[in-house]
Design a protein around this motif. Structure first.
Motif, mmCIF file in Angstrom:
data_model
loop_
_atom_site.group_PDB
_atom_site.id
_atom_site.type_symbol
_atom_site.label_atom_id
_atom_site.label_comp_id
_atom_site.label_asym_id
_atom_site.label_seq_id
_atom_site.Cartn_x
_atom_site.Cartn_y
_atom_site.Cartn_z
ATOM 1 N N ALA A 158 0.871 -1.182 0.107
ATOM 2 C CA ALA A 158 -0.051 -0.004 -0.127
ATOM 3 C C ALA A 158 0.853 1.141 -0.016
ATOM 4 O O ALA A 158 0.812 2.165 -0.741
ATOM 5 C CB ALA A 158 -0.995 -0.238 1.225
ATOM 6 N N THR A 159 1.885 1.211 0.838
ATOM 7 C CA THR A 159 2.756 2.512 1.003
ATOM 8 C C THR A 159 3.426 2.492 -0.377
ATOM 9 O O THR A 159 3.708 3.900 -0.737
ATOM 10 C CB THR A 159 3.518 2.290 2.391
ATOM 11 O OG1 THR A 159 2.773 2.325 3.382
ATOM 12 C CG2 THR A 159 4.462 3.583 2.607
ATOM 13 N N ARG A 209 10.085 10.596 4.839
ATOM 14 C CA ARG A 209 10.318 11.227 6.015
ATOM 15 C C ARG A 209 9.108 11.726 6.585
ATOM 16 O O ARG A 209 8.784 11.748 7.650
ATOM 17 C CB ARG A 209 11.228 12.484 6.029
ATOM 18 C CG ARG A 209 12.650 12.137 6.723
ATOM 19 C CD ARG A 209 13.368 13.591 6.654
ATOM 20 N NE ARG A 209 14.873 13.587 7.313
ATOM 21 C CZ ARG A 209 15.275 14.587 7.637
ATOM 22 N NH1 ARG A 209 14.927 15.836 7.439
ATOM 23 N NH2 ARG A 209 16.524 14.533 8.116
ATOM 24 N N GLY A 210 8.473 12.506 5.739
ATOM 25 C CA GLY A 210 6.986 13.152 5.884
ATOM 26 C C GLY A 210 6.227 12.338 6.330
ATOM 27 O O GLY A 210 5.466 12.192 7.344
ATOM 28 N N SER A 211 5.968 10.998 5.832
ATOM 29 C CA SER A 211 4.925 9.944 6.301
ATOM 30 C C SER A 211 5.377 9.284 7.648
ATOM 31 O O SER A 211 4.637 8.972 8.253
ATOM 32 C CB SER A 211 4.828 8.830 5.138
ATOM 33 O OG SER A 211 5.805 8.124 4.967
ATOM 34 N N LEU A 212 6.603 9.369 7.892
ATOM 35 C CA LEU A 212 6.864 8.750 9.243
ATOM 36 C C LEU A 212 6.607 9.833 10.281
ATOM 37 O O LEU A 212 6.203 9.623 11.450
ATOM 38 C CB LEU A 212 8.243 8.460 9.346
ATOM 39 C CG LEU A 212 8.603 6.943 8.701
ATOM 40 C CD1 LEU A 212 10.030 6.635 8.764
ATOM 41 C CD2 LEU A 212 8.017 5.733 9.598
ATOM 42 N N ALA A 213 6.965 11.133 9.953
ATOM 43 C CA ALA A 213 7.153 11.985 10.824
ATOM 44 C C ALA A 213 5.699 12.724 11.360
ATOM 45 O O ALA A 213 5.413 13.244 12.558
ATOM 46 C CB ALA A 213 7.711 13.429 10.316
ATOM 47 N N THR A 214 4.653 12.137 10.574
ATOM 48 C CA THR A 214 3.388 12.558 10.872
ATOM 49 C C THR A 214 2.696 11.721 12.147
ATOM 50 O O THR A 214 1.813 12.043 12.624
ATOM 51 C CB THR A 214 2.299 12.518 9.738
ATOM 52 O OG1 THR A 214 2.442 11.301 9.181
ATOM 53 C CG2 THR A 214 2.620 13.567 8.753
ATOM 54 N N GLY A 265 4.974 -9.838 10.663
ATOM 55 C CA GLY A 265 4.779 -9.347 12.036
ATOM 56 C C GLY A 265 3.432 -8.527 12.228
ATOM 57 O O GLY A 265 2.956 -8.387 13.530
ATOM 58 N N LEU A 266 3.012 -7.996 11.147
ATOM 59 C CA LEU A 266 1.790 -7.233 11.254
ATOM 60 C C LEU A 266 0.622 -8.017 11.511
ATOM 61 O O LEU A 266 -0.540 -7.640 12.271
ATOM 62 C CB LEU A 266 1.526 -6.578 9.972
ATOM 63 C CG LEU A 266 2.683 -5.407 9.319
ATOM 64 C CD1 LEU A 266 1.964 -4.763 8.250
ATOM 65 C CD2 LEU A 266 2.922 -4.522 10.431
ATOM 66 N N GLY A 314 12.575 -1.539 6.081
ATOM 67 C CA GLY A 314 11.158 -0.559 5.896
ATOM 68 C C GLY A 314 9.876 -1.147 6.510
ATOM 69 O O GLY A 314 8.978 -0.379 6.465
ATOM 70 N N ILE A 315 9.982 -2.107 7.183
ATOM 71 C CA ILE A 315 8.690 -2.288 8.160
ATOM 72 C C ILE A 315 8.106 -1.477 9.167
ATOM 73 O O ILE A 315 6.997 -1.176 9.434
ATOM 74 C CB ILE A 315 8.970 -3.749 8.935
ATOM 75 C CG1 ILE A 315 7.709 -4.426 9.412
ATOM 76 C CG2 ILE A 315 9.959 -3.958 9.857
ATOM 77 C CD1 ILE A 315 6.663 -5.015 8.169
ATOM 78 N N VAL A 316 9.102 -0.329 9.447
ATOM 79 C CA VAL A 316 9.026 0.511 10.255
ATOM 80 C C VAL A 316 7.841 1.372 9.672
ATOM 81 O O VAL A 316 7.096 1.849 10.387
ATOM 82 C CB VAL A 316 10.084 1.349 10.614
ATOM 83 C CG1 VAL A 316 9.725 2.810 11.184
ATOM 84 C CG2 VAL A 316 11.204 0.711 11.228
ATOM 85 N N VAL A 317 8.082 1.573 8.430
ATOM 86 C CA VAL A 317 7.094 2.405 7.787
ATOM 87 C C VAL A 317 5.341 1.709 7.622
ATOM 88 O O VAL A 317 4.493 2.297 8.100
ATOM 89 C CB VAL A 317 7.527 2.628 6.225
ATOM 90 C CG1 VAL A 317 6.373 3.687 5.527
ATOM 91 C CG2 VAL A 317 8.881 3.224 6.163
ATOM 92 N N ALA A 318 5.667 0.477 7.389
ATOM 93 C CA ALA A 318 4.166 -0.469 7.406
ATOM 94 C C ALA A 318 3.664 -0.290 8.805
ATOM 95 O O ALA A 318 2.574 -0.191 8.948
ATOM 96 C CB ALA A 318 4.496 -1.603 6.775
ATOM 97 N N ILE A 319 4.606 -0.663 9.880
ATOM 98 C CA ILE A 319 3.776 -0.469 11.178
ATOM 99 C C ILE A 319 3.246 0.925 11.302
ATOM 100 O O ILE A 319 2.185 0.841 11.830
ATOM 101 C CB ILE A 319 4.983 -0.555 12.288
ATOM 102 C CG1 ILE A 319 5.622 -2.286 12.044
ATOM 103 C CG2 ILE A 319 4.441 -0.477 13.527
ATOM 104 C CD1 ILE A 319 6.673 -2.617 12.858
ATOM 105 N N GLN A 320 3.929 1.901 11.008
ATOM 106 C CA GLN A 320 3.353 3.358 11.383
ATOM 107 C C GLN A 320 2.065 3.479 10.573
ATOM 108 O O GLN A 320 1.152 4.314 11.034
ATOM 109 C CB GLN A 320 4.266 4.297 11.235
ATOM 110 C CG GLN A 320 5.561 4.213 12.286
ATOM 111 C CD GLN A 320 6.154 5.234 12.870
ATOM 112 O OE1 GLN A 320 6.941 5.389 13.884
ATOM 113 N NE2 GLN A 320 6.013 6.380 12.205
ATOM 114 N N ARG A 321 2.211 3.407 9.488
ATOM 115 C CA ARG A 321 1.166 3.461 8.389
ATOM 116 C C ARG A 321 -0.027 2.672 8.449
ATOM 117 O O ARG A 321 -1.180 2.988 8.729
ATOM 118 C CB ARG A 321 1.537 3.784 6.998
ATOM 119 C CG ARG A 321 2.654 4.877 7.015
ATOM 120 C CD ARG A 321 2.390 5.505 5.288
ATOM 121 N NE ARG A 321 1.195 6.057 5.137
ATOM 122 C CZ ARG A 321 0.756 7.302 5.231
ATOM 123 N NH1 ARG A 321 1.670 8.018 6.011
ATOM 124 N NH2 ARG A 321 -0.338 7.806 5.022
#
Ligand code: GDP
Length: 376
Positions: free
Chosen positions: A125-126, A158-163, A309-310, A337-344
């Motif tokens: 998705a991301t 950066r923007g998608s994680l910072a939000t 893990g999700l 990159g799983i960090v991005v998936a977890i947060q989003r």
């Protein structure tokens, strides 16, 4: 007669001097932070001598405590995120180098970016969203050339994680704070608790560990080993006993002895999901009962399991209100990159990342440093 009186006075005087000397000796031994009276240095305490439930709560020497309470204090050399992300960066940089070597943006550019992000486990998705955005900007002439596209991808990530929500760990001053750790077996819960205990002690907090995984005897032993290392007491119960009772006991002891923080391990068996959900709900209820005060419920996820893990994570979200994720073993995988998936996809902040098995290999997650390390 006079001789007798003189002798008695002399005796009394001598006794008085003796008492003063003994008294001084005692008070010198009690003085906080006083150097040892002996010339011989005191040998360090053996590991087994510290972490029992009977031991008084050891206080670390006062150090400056940052507001969020998560930064590592003076005795700890923080691990390096850049180094911990070596495998993920190795994977991604291979694609980015090939992309940069070409003069223009073409179909291969998009293939490279897509493959790099998917293989790093950013998630479909991301990845799709990021690609569509970049392609649109290239078509509109807003971005020209591979470097500009990569620069924009860096900023978008950066923007998608910072939000997302902040990464600070909550400690309410003057309360008996409880942090619950949930997650399946083997993800690194116990190790994480040990690392946090050490860091929080170094920050001047008084910590107590609760061995809430009563399902495996080895789990409590492992926690005791970490307790020894960090110099914090551990409350454990009988094998197969009620984990809520262990947590209850730990909270009572912590309140009675003035500990600020109880770090509670839990069992992570997923094969009986209904039981797991009920058990976690009960532990949380008990931990939150006065004088306990649950301020964090941290879901521990293993980065090497990537997208799988999700699925696990969602099962825990059903049971307890999770406040953040600890992502372990980032050092052992290219799936960072799983960090991005977890947060989003889960909507949860990654608060800490594990980058090794050592006691100091746990660092507060910094989204800007994370994306920079990915592109470095
Ligand atoms: P638990 O069953 O969830 O309590 O997991 P453990 O704490 O027992 O950890 C399982 C294994 O993962 C152990 O061998 C740990 O040393 C290892 N481990 C934990 N965190 C990390 C990490 O950040 N990096 C690496 N490389 N290994 C880790």
């Amino acid at each position: 007669m006079v001789l007798w009186i003189v002798l008695v006075i002399l005796l009394l005087a001598l006794l008085g001097v003796g008492l003063v000397v003994v008294g001084r000796g005692r008070s010198r031994r009690r003085a906080p932070g006083a150097p040892p009276a002996q010339a011989q240095p005191t040998p360090p305490a053996s590991p087994g001598s510290v972490a029992t439930v009977e031991a008084p709560p050891p206080r670390a020497p006062p150090v400056e405590v940052p507001v969020d309470g998560t930064q590592v204090g003076t005795p700890i050399a923080p691990a390096d995120l850049h180094q911990g992300m070596g495998k993920t960066r190795g994977l991604v940089s291979g694609y980015f180098r090939a992309l940069r070597a070409r003069a223009s943006v073409d179909a291969r550019t998009w293939d490279d970016i897509e493959e790099a992000l998917l293989r790093a486990d950013v998630g479909v998705a991301t990845t799709t969203r990021l690609l569509e955005d970049l392609q649109g900007r290239v078509q509109r002439g807003e971005l020209r050339g591979p470097d500009a596209v990569l620069g924009a991808l860096h900023d978008d990530l950066r923007g998608s994680l910072a939000t997302q929500a902040g990464t600070a760990l909550r400690v309410d001053e003057g309360e008996t704070n409880v942090w619950l750790f949930v997650g399946v077996n083997g993800v690194g819960k116990t190790t994480t608790i040990g690392k946090i205990a050490r860091q929080q002690q170094a920050n001047g907090r008084s910590v107590l560990l609760a061995a809430g995984d009563t399902f495996r005897a080895a789990a409590a032993q492992q926690l005791e080993m970490w307790g020894d290392r960090a110099g914090v007491p551990v409350v454990r119960g009988a094998e197969g006993g009620d984990p809520s009772a262990v947590v209850f006991d730990a909270v009572q002891r912590a309140a009675a002895r003035g500990h600020d923080l109880v770090l509670a391990d839990t069992a992570g068996r997923l094969h009986t999901k209904v039981n797991l959900v009920e058990e976690l709900m009960k532990i949380r209820r008990v931990a939150d009962r006065d004088p306990g005060h649950v301020t964090e419920v941290l879901l521990v996820l293993d980065a090497t399991t990537g997208q799988n893990g999700l699925t696990q994570a969602r099962q825990f979200l059903d049971a307890v209100e999770v406040t953040g994720v600890v992502l372990t073993k980032l050092d052992g995988t290219a799936k960072g990159g799983i960090v991005v998936a977890i947060q989003r996809e889960l909507g949860l902040p990654v608060k800490l990342v594990g980058v090794g098995e050592g006691p100091d290999d746990l660092i507060p997650f910094d989204s800007a440093a994370f994306v920079d390390a990915l592109f470095a």
